[in-house]
Design a protein around this motif. Structure first.
Motif, mmCIF file in Angstrom:
data_model
loop_
_atom_site.group_PDB
_atom_site.id
_atom_site.type_symbol
_atom_site.label_atom_id
_atom_site.label_comp_id
_atom_site.label_asym_id
_atom_site.label_seq_id
_atom_site.Cartn_x
_atom_site.Cartn_y
_atom_site.Cartn_z
ATOM 1 N N ASN A 17 0.820 -1.220 0.000
ATOM 2 C CA ASN A 17 0.000 0.000 0.000
ATOM 3 C C ASN A 17 0.854 1.270 0.000
ATOM 4 O O ASN A 17 0.345 2.362 0.228
ATOM 5 C CB ASN A 17 -0.916 0.010 1.234
ATOM 6 N N TYR A 18 2.134 1.115 -0.258
ATOM 7 C CA TYR A 18 3.048 2.260 -0.250
ATOM 8 C C TYR A 18 2.594 3.302 -1.271
ATOM 9 O O TYR A 18 2.256 2.971 -2.409
ATOM 10 C CB TYR A 18 4.461 1.790 -0.585
ATOM 11 N N ILE A 19 2.583 4.565 -0.859
ATOM 12 C CA ILE A 19 2.139 5.656 -1.728
ATOM 13 C C ILE A 19 3.360 6.412 -2.252
ATOM 14 O O ILE A 19 4.130 6.973 -1.469
ATOM 15 C CB ILE A 19 1.199 6.623 -0.976
ATOM 16 N N PHE A 20 3.528 6.413 -3.572
ATOM 17 C CA PHE A 20 4.660 7.114 -4.187
ATOM 18 C C PHE A 20 4.291 8.568 -4.440
ATOM 19 O O PHE A 20 3.158 8.895 -4.786
ATOM 20 C CB PHE A 20 5.055 6.452 -5.507
ATOM 21 N N GLY A 21 5.272 9.441 -4.278
ATOM 22 C CA GLY A 21 5.072 10.858 -4.540
ATOM 23 C C GLY A 21 6.312 11.458 -5.171
ATOM 24 O O GLY A 21 7.275 10.763 -5.499
ATOM 25 N N LYS A 22 6.320 12.784 -5.306
ATOM 26 C CA LYS A 22 7.470 13.475 -5.900
ATOM 27 C C LYS A 22 8.724 13.314 -5.043
ATOM 28 O O LYS A 22 9.834 13.265 -5.559
ATOM 29 C CB LYS A 22 7.139 14.959 -6.082
ATOM 30 N N GLU A 23 8.507 13.253 -3.729
ATOM 31 C CA GLU A 23 9.659 13.114 -2.841
ATOM 32 C C GLU A 23 10.366 11.778 -3.039
ATOM 33 O O GLU A 23 11.593 11.694 -2.955
ATOM 34 C CB GLU A 23 9.221 13.273 -1.382
ATOM 35 N N GLU A 24 9.601 10.723 -3.297
ATOM 36 C CA GLU A 24 10.198 9.413 -3.555
ATOM 37 C C GLU A 24 11.082 9.467 -4.808
ATOM 38 O O GLU A 24 12.179 8.882 -4.846
ATOM 39 C CB GLU A 24 9.117 8.345 -3.742
ATOM 40 N N THR A 25 10.615 10.172 -5.833
ATOM 41 C CA THR A 25 11.406 10.327 -7.056
ATOM 42 C C THR A 25 12.696 11.077 -6.770
ATOM 43 O O THR A 25 13.773 10.699 -7.261
ATOM 44 C CB THR A 25 10.598 11.082 -8.127
ATOM 45 N N THR A 26 12.596 12.136 -5.960
ATOM 46 C CA THR A 26 13.779 12.927 -5.592
ATOM 47 C C THR A 26 14.784 12.072 -4.831
ATOM 48 O O THR A 26 15.987 12.090 -5.124
ATOM 49 C CB THR A 26 13.376 14.132 -4.730
ATOM 50 N N VAL A 27 14.287 11.304 -3.863
ATOM 51 C CA VAL A 27 15.156 10.416 -3.084
ATOM 52 C C VAL A 27 15.810 9.382 -3.998
ATOM 53 O O VAL A 27 17.009 9.098 -3.885
ATOM 54 C CB VAL A 27 14.352 9.712 -1.966
ATOM 55 N N GLY A 28 15.036 8.827 -4.916
ATOM 56 C CA GLY A 28 15.571 7.837 -5.850
ATOM 57 C C GLY A 28 16.674 8.410 -6.726
ATOM 58 O O GLY A 28 17.699 7.761 -6.958
ATOM 59 N N ILE A 29 16.488 9.643 -7.183
ATOM 60 C CA ILE A 29 17.502 10.304 -8.017
ATOM 61 C C ILE A 29 18.775 10.550 -7.218
ATOM 62 O O ILE A 29 19.889 10.283 -7.689
ATOM 63 C CB ILE A 29 16.959 11.638 -8.580
ATOM 64 N N ILE A 30 18.629 11.046 -5.987
ATOM 65 C CA ILE A 30 19.799 11.373 -5.147
ATOM 66 C C ILE A 30 20.626 10.127 -4.863
ATOM 67 O O ILE A 30 21.837 10.091 -5.105
ATOM 68 C CB ILE A 30 19.354 12.031 -3.827
ATOM 69 N N ILE A 31 19.978 9.082 -4.340
ATOM 70 C CA ILE A 31 20.724 7.876 -3.958
ATOM 71 C C ILE A 31 21.266 7.145 -5.179
ATOM 72 O O ILE A 31 22.404 6.655 -5.160
ATOM 73 C CB ILE A 31 19.832 6.928 -3.122
ATOM 74 N N SER A 32 20.492 7.090 -6.262
ATOM 75 C CA SER A 32 20.980 6.433 -7.480
ATOM 76 C C SER A 32 22.218 7.147 -8.015
ATOM 77 O O SER A 32 23.183 6.493 -8.446
ATOM 78 C CB SER A 32 19.884 6.422 -8.552
ATOM 79 N N SER A 33 22.214 8.472 -7.982
ATOM 80 C CA SER A 33 23.359 9.253 -8.463
ATOM 81 C C SER A 33 24.589 9.006 -7.603
ATOM 82 O O SER A 33 25.704 8.821 -8.118
ATOM 83 C CB SER A 33 23.020 10.752 -8.478
ATOM 84 N N VAL A 34 24.387 9.005 -6.278
ATOM 85 C CA VAL A 34 25.501 8.740 -5.358
ATOM 86 C C VAL A 34 26.060 7.336 -5.593
ATOM 87 O O VAL A 34 27.280 7.129 -5.602
ATOM 88 C CB VAL A 34 25.045 8.899 -3.888
ATOM 89 N N CYS A 35 25.169 6.379 -5.802
ATOM 90 C CA CYS A 35 25.596 4.987 -6.018
ATOM 91 C C CYS A 35 26.373 4.841 -7.322
ATOM 92 O O CYS A 35 27.391 4.127 -7.376
ATOM 93 C CB CYS A 35 24.382 4.056 -6.028
ATOM 94 N N ILE A 36 25.914 5.496 -8.385
ATOM 95 C CA ILE A 36 26.620 5.423 -9.663
ATOM 96 C C ILE A 36 28.021 6.013 -9.524
ATOM 97 O O ILE A 36 29.008 5.431 -10.006
ATOM 98 C CB ILE A 36 25.829 6.162 -10.767
ATOM 99 N N LEU A 37 28.125 7.165 -8.847
ATOM 100 C CA LEU A 37 29.436 7.775 -8.607
ATOM 101 C C LEU A 37 30.323 6.831 -7.802
ATOM 102 O O LEU A 37 31.502 6.635 -8.117
ATOM 103 C CB LEU A 37 29.266 9.105 -7.866
#
Length: 325
Positions: A17-37
């Motif tokens: 029942n997890y509700i996705f929002g804009k903040e989830e997208t922002t968090v995903g972008i931040i952590i994914s970018s850090v992980c790629i680096l």
């Protein structure tokens, strides 16, 4: 790492029942970018360990690879969850977050254990250089690494399977931590993680402090039989490990207390920046320390840059010459 902020009324475990929002997208972008680096820098460290003359095939090189592979595994797990789960809004990934969390909390003591081995290695090299090869022979290092990679999974698996301990994802703060209402597991996972972390971090701190004191007070006496180059190399390796240890100590402090220091009233972002981002970021910072504080890696990276630059210049000269004719 184990966090100290907990309030049952705040945290809701991620499920179908997890509700996705804009903040989830922002968090995903931040952590994914850090992980790629982080993955890119870890790959550089691994390539260097196999190509740098004084590190390739050495005991210290094996320990660098051991630590980097642990960081690589942790980074891949973090990237998989935050990229596919939050950035791409996969409810299947998010609702099964405990799988990713359990793997992550198992890998963390492997990374700590790897750095403990490096700290112990530098302590032995600086305090007992003549007995160093007995303590860190090729056979003993293989045994150390095997124990480092098998003990945590066996220990944590016992709690996962027999006590149903889980380390799922929570929406507030976008953070992994132990299941709050697990009656069978209770506080066992917290106690286990805290105990393992406490002892390993304590060993790292003790070895780093002793190594630093020895290098400051006794380096000439200890390495008087060695050449100036070897003396500088050993001190350089030791300082790299000490700086890495200092970074890990700071991240540990920040993970536990950072959210209370950060300004602002939004608890979710304060928790995220002090826990999730820092725990992913440390796997990026550690290889950066190797690249910048290890003189062997610095010289190797500079030489690659110069070769590429000279190759580019040669191409330009050849091109200009061909244009004239």
């Amino acid at each position: 790492m184990v966090s100290t902020f907990r309030n049952d009324s705040y945290f809701t475990e991620a499920d179908e029942n997890y509700i996705f929002g804009k903040e989830e997208t922002t968090v995903g972008i931040i952590i994914s970018s850090v992980c790629i680096l982080g993955l890119l820098i870890q790959i550089v460290v691994v390539i260097g360990a196999y190509n740098i003359k004084n590190i390739k095939g050495s005991i210290f090189g094996a320990l660098i690879l051991n630590e980097t592979f642990g960081q690589f595994a942790a980074t891949v797990i973090s990237f998989s969850f935050f990229f596919f789960g939050l950035l791409l809004n996969s409810i299947t990934i998010v609702s099964n977050s405990a799988i990713f969390g359990n793997i992550s909390i198992t890998i963390f003591p492997i990374i700590l254990g790897s750095h403990t081995l490096m700290a112990f290695n530098r302590f032995c090299a600086s305090s007992m250089p003549f007995k160093y090869k007995n303590v860190f022979s090729q056979k003993s290092v293989i045994i150390y690494i095997l124990i480092n990679w098998t003990a945590p999974p066996l220990l944590y698996s016992y709690f996962f399977f027999f006590y149903n301990c889980r380390f799922p994802f929570f929406q507030l703060g976008w953070v992994f931590m132990e299941a709050l209402r697990s009656e069978k597991c209770g506080s066992k996972l917290v106690f286990l993680s805290f105990t393992v972390q406490f002892f390993l971090v304590s060993f790292i701190t003790i070895f780093d402090i002793l190594t630093f004191i020895i290098l400051v007070t006794c380096r000439r006496k200890l390495f008087k039989a060695e050449s100036k180059y070897i003396r500088k190399r050993e001190i350089n390796f030791a300082m790299q490990v000490i700086v890495q240890g200092a970074v890990m100590m700071f991240v540990g402090f920040w993970y536990v207390s950072g959210y209370s220091i950060l300004p602002g009233r939004e608890l979710n972002w304060k928790i995220f920046f002090s826990t999730t981002l820092s725990s992913c970021g440390v796997n990026c910072l550690a290889p950066i320390v190797i690249c910048f504080f290890n003189a062997e890696y610095r010289r190797w990276i500079v030489s690659l840059y110069k070769k590429r630059k000279s190759g580019h210049s040669m191409t330009m000269v050849t091109s200009n010459a061909s244009n004239r004719f």
